[in-house]
Design an enzyme around this catalytic site. Structure first.
Site, PDB file in Angstrom:
ATOM      1  N   ASP A  78     -15.507  -1.915   7.040  1.00 48.86           N
ATOM      2  CA  ASP A  78     -16.136  -2.563   5.831  1.00 48.86           C
ATOM      3  C   ASP A  78     -17.199  -3.685   6.269  1.00 48.86           C
ATOM      4  O   ASP A  78     -17.007  -4.486   6.810  1.00 48.86           O
ATOM      5  CB  ASP A  78     -14.919  -2.815   5.063  1.00 48.86           C
ATOM      6  CG  ASP A  78     -13.892  -1.914   4.511  1.00 48.86           C
ATOM      7  OD1 ASP A  78     -14.553  -0.512   4.764  1.00 48.86           O
ATOM      8  OD2 ASP A  78     -12.967  -2.102   4.426  1.00 48.86           O
ATOM      9  N   ARG A  91     -12.241   2.844   9.906  1.00 46.26           N
ATOM     10  CA  ARG A  91     -13.250   2.562   8.953  1.00 46.26           C
ATOM     11  C   ARG A  91     -13.737   1.171   8.934  1.00 46.26           C
ATOM     12  O   ARG A  91     -12.539   0.173   8.793  1.00 46.26           O
ATOM     13  CB  ARG A  91     -12.772   2.979   7.475  1.00 46.26           C
ATOM     14  CG  ARG A  91     -14.038   3.084   6.411  1.00 46.26           C
ATOM     15  CD  ARG A  91     -13.310   3.023   5.132  1.00 46.26           C
ATOM     16  NE  ARG A  91     -12.912   2.100   4.761  1.00 46.26           N
ATOM     17  CZ  ARG A  91     -11.843   1.794   4.382  1.00 46.26           C
ATOM     18  NH1 ARG A  91     -10.753   2.639   4.331  1.00 46.26           N
ATOM     19  NH2 ARG A  91     -11.377   0.519   3.925  1.00 46.26           N
ATOM     20  N   GLY A 141      -7.610   5.254   4.379  1.00 47.21           N
ATOM     21  CA  GLY A 141      -6.822   6.178   3.418  1.00 47.21           C
ATOM     22  C   GLY A 141      -7.364   7.652   3.666  1.00 47.21           C
ATOM     23  O   GLY A 141      -8.466   7.902   4.166  1.00 47.21           O
ATOM     24  N   GLU A 183     -14.036  -6.220   8.253  1.00 54.23           N
ATOM     25  CA  GLU A 183     -12.613  -5.791   8.800  1.00 54.23           C
ATOM     26  C   GLU A 183     -12.824  -4.324   9.329  1.00 54.23           C
ATOM     27  O   GLU A 183     -13.633  -3.555   8.875  1.00 54.23           O
ATOM     28  CB  GLU A 183     -11.585  -5.681   7.976  1.00 54.23           C
ATOM     29  CG  GLU A 183     -11.639  -5.162   6.823  1.00 54.23           C
ATOM     30  CD  GLU A 183     -10.293  -5.344   5.707  1.00 54.23           C
ATOM     31  OE1 GLU A 183      -9.219  -5.175   6.521  1.00 54.23           O
ATOM     32  OE2 GLU A 183     -10.567  -5.316   4.629  1.00 54.23           O
ATOM     33  N   GLU A 240       0.839  -1.100   0.019  1.00 54.53           N
ATOM     34  CA  GLU A 240      -0.163   0.052  -0.012  1.00 54.53           C
ATOM     35  C   GLU A 240       0.645   1.521  -0.056  1.00 54.53           C
ATOM     36  O   GLU A 240       0.236   2.433   0.317  1.00 54.53           O
ATOM     37  CB  GLU A 240      -0.979  -0.127   1.210  1.00 54.53           C
ATOM     38  CG  GLU A 240      -1.952  -1.242   1.176  1.00 54.53           C
ATOM     39  CD  GLU A 240      -2.708  -1.197   2.385  1.00 54.53           C
ATOM     40  OE1 GLU A 240      -3.862  -0.399   2.499  1.00 54.53           O
ATOM     41  OE2 GLU A 240      -2.665  -2.025   3.179  1.00 54.53           O
ATOM     42  N   SER A 297      -6.584  -2.717   2.117  1.00 58.21           N
ATOM     43  CA  SER A 297      -6.982  -2.481   0.624  1.00 58.21           C
ATOM     44  C   SER A 297      -7.283  -3.638  -0.315  1.00 58.21           C
ATOM     45  O   SER A 297      -7.027  -3.468  -1.652  1.00 58.21           O
ATOM     46  CB  SER A 297      -5.636  -1.441   0.042  1.00 58.21           C
ATOM     47  OG  SER A 297      -5.874  -0.347   0.824  1.00 58.21           O
ATOM     48  N   TYR A 341      -8.651   2.519  -5.741  1.00 53.95           N
ATOM     49  CA  TYR A 341      -7.800   3.738  -6.085  1.00 53.95           C
ATOM     50  C   TYR A 341      -7.258   4.171  -7.378  1.00 53.95           C
ATOM     51  O   TYR A 341      -6.696   5.122  -7.698  1.00 53.95           O
ATOM     52  CB  TYR A 341      -6.421   3.513  -5.297  1.00 53.95           C
ATOM     53  CG  TYR A 341      -6.509   3.089  -3.797  1.00 53.95           C
ATOM     54  CD1 TYR A 341      -6.710   3.933  -3.018  1.00 53.95           C
ATOM     55  CD2 TYR A 341      -6.144   1.651  -3.420  1.00 53.95           C
ATOM     56  CE1 TYR A 341      -6.945   3.635  -1.681  1.00 53.95           C
ATOM     57  CE2 TYR A 341      -6.303   1.564  -2.021  1.00 53.95           C
ATOM     58  CZ  TYR A 341      -6.779   2.311  -1.440  1.00 53.95           C
ATOM     59  OH  TYR A 341      -6.505   2.027   0.279  1.00 53.95           O
ATOM     60  N   ASN A 386     -10.388  -0.893   9.595  1.00 59.91           N
ATOM     61  CA  ASN A 386      -9.135  -0.309   9.252  1.00 59.91           C
ATOM     62  C   ASN A 386      -8.756   0.754  10.247  1.00 59.91           C
ATOM     63  O   ASN A 386      -9.666   1.878  10.425  1.00 59.91           O
ATOM     64  CB  ASN A 386      -9.333   0.441   8.017  1.00 59.91           C
ATOM     65  CG  ASN A 386      -9.572  -0.913   6.990  1.00 59.91           C
ATOM     66  OD1 ASN A 386      -8.922  -1.380   6.410  1.00 59.91           O
ATOM     67  ND2 ASN A 386     -11.126  -1.038   6.462  1.00 59.91           N
TER      68      ASN A 386
END
Length: 317
Positions: free
Chosen positions: A260, A258, A282, A276, A17, A149, A219, A278
């Site tokens: 998901d 964050r 990002g 998960e 990443e 990611s 991305y 995070n």
């Protein structure tokens, strides 16, 4: 500590990443400079050998605080957090113990499922065994236990092109990682919730233009449609936001996180599953936390300052 501050923005590193981290870090640095703060950019480097210079770089910079914009190992797994703890350096986002647990999808399940957080079951498998038989009934998902990611994620379906069993020469994460986490595939929709300052912000739905929400979809501009706020029933949105906030708290996250989700929209709230959490989400122009903050009236610069203010208030000098 009242501003203006001297902030070292830590970015780069040698994980998969790295490019995302560099974009996040540059975005943060420019936002802070625009708001009158002094910024020192620190690229951790592309190799572990370069990373050994990090303590010296931090000592030379002597910042008021470090904005940790690293993603993946070693900036999201507790390694950098432990080093900065030993140095007495203040930093943003989650600390050592939380980072160790949250980056590992198995440890995260062990921490959250006993508290009633709905997550898909799973098992760690040796990649070599996938060439002999399926670990779970198809469709199922395999992914590395400690990458973010959507790096190394493969969805194995009955009609897929991986073979049955998976072909030894077929390209996939089984060639990159000795072990993988296998989980049942949850049909439905991809959604995410950011948490900031003890508050779940909102729900965003992610609609990839093709395939699933993988690294490229995340991305590459134009490859995924973000629906913010998501067009889901109020009870489902409230349920997801409550799960995200509770998970943030149970893991001991700081700053922003964050969560998901997958949602089987034929099952109502019973179809909601956390995938998960995070701890270093990002901060690129396409990133989801800035987008949700913007929806609630908080621009990017204010968001960055809010993350720093929480860290300054919560970490002793």
């Amino acid at each position: 500590m009242s501003g203006p501050w001297h902030v070292a923005v830590l970015m780069g590193g040698w994980s998969s990443e790295r490019p995302v981290s560099l974009m996040s870090g540059e975005g943060v640095a420019k936002a802070l400079e625009a708001r009158g703060h002094r910024v020192t950019r620190i690229d951790m480097g592309e190799t572990q050998a370069e990373g050994r210079d990090l303590p010296a770089k931090l000592i030379a910079a002597s910042p008021d605080i470090v904005f940790n914009a690293l993603h993946g190992v070693p900036g999201e797994d507790g390694t950098v957090q432990g080093m900065m703890d030993l140095m007495g350096v203040r930093y943003t986002h989650s600390g050592l113990v939380t980072s160790v647990i949250a980056i590992d999808k198995v440890l995260t399940k062990q921490q959250l499922i006993p508290h009633g957080i709905p997550m898909p079951g799973g098992m760690i498998v040796k990649s070599e065994t996938l060439f002999e038989k399926d670990p779970l009934p198809r469709p199922y998902v395999v992914k590395p236990a400690n990458e973010g990611s959507s790096v190394g994620v493969a969805i194995v379906t009955a009609e897929g092109n991986y073979g049955n069993p998976i072909g030894r020469e077929t390209v996939g994460p089984w060639h990159e990682f000795e072990e993988l986490l296998a989980e049942p595939f949850i049909r439905g929709r991809e959604l995410t919730v950011a948490v900031l300052g003890g508050r779940a912000l909102c729900v965003t739905e992610l609609k990839p233009k093709s395939g699933f929400y993988d690294f490229d979809s995340k991305y590459t501009d134009g490859m995924t449609e973000h629906v913010c706020p998501a067009e889901v029933p109020d009870d489902v949105a409230e349920h997801m936001m409550a799960i995200a906030l509770r998970s943030h708290q149970l893991l001991g996250c700081a700053g922003t996180s964050r969560s998901d989700f997958r949602w089987d929209d034929t099952q109502g709230i019973e179809g909601v599953f956390l995938l998960e959490v995070n701890t270093q989400p990002g901060m690129t122009p396409l990133s989801l936390v800035p987008e949700q903050a913007r929806y609630l009236g908080m621009d990017y610069g204010v968001l960055v300052e809010a993350i720093i203010e929480e860290a300054l208030a919560g970490v002793p000098a």
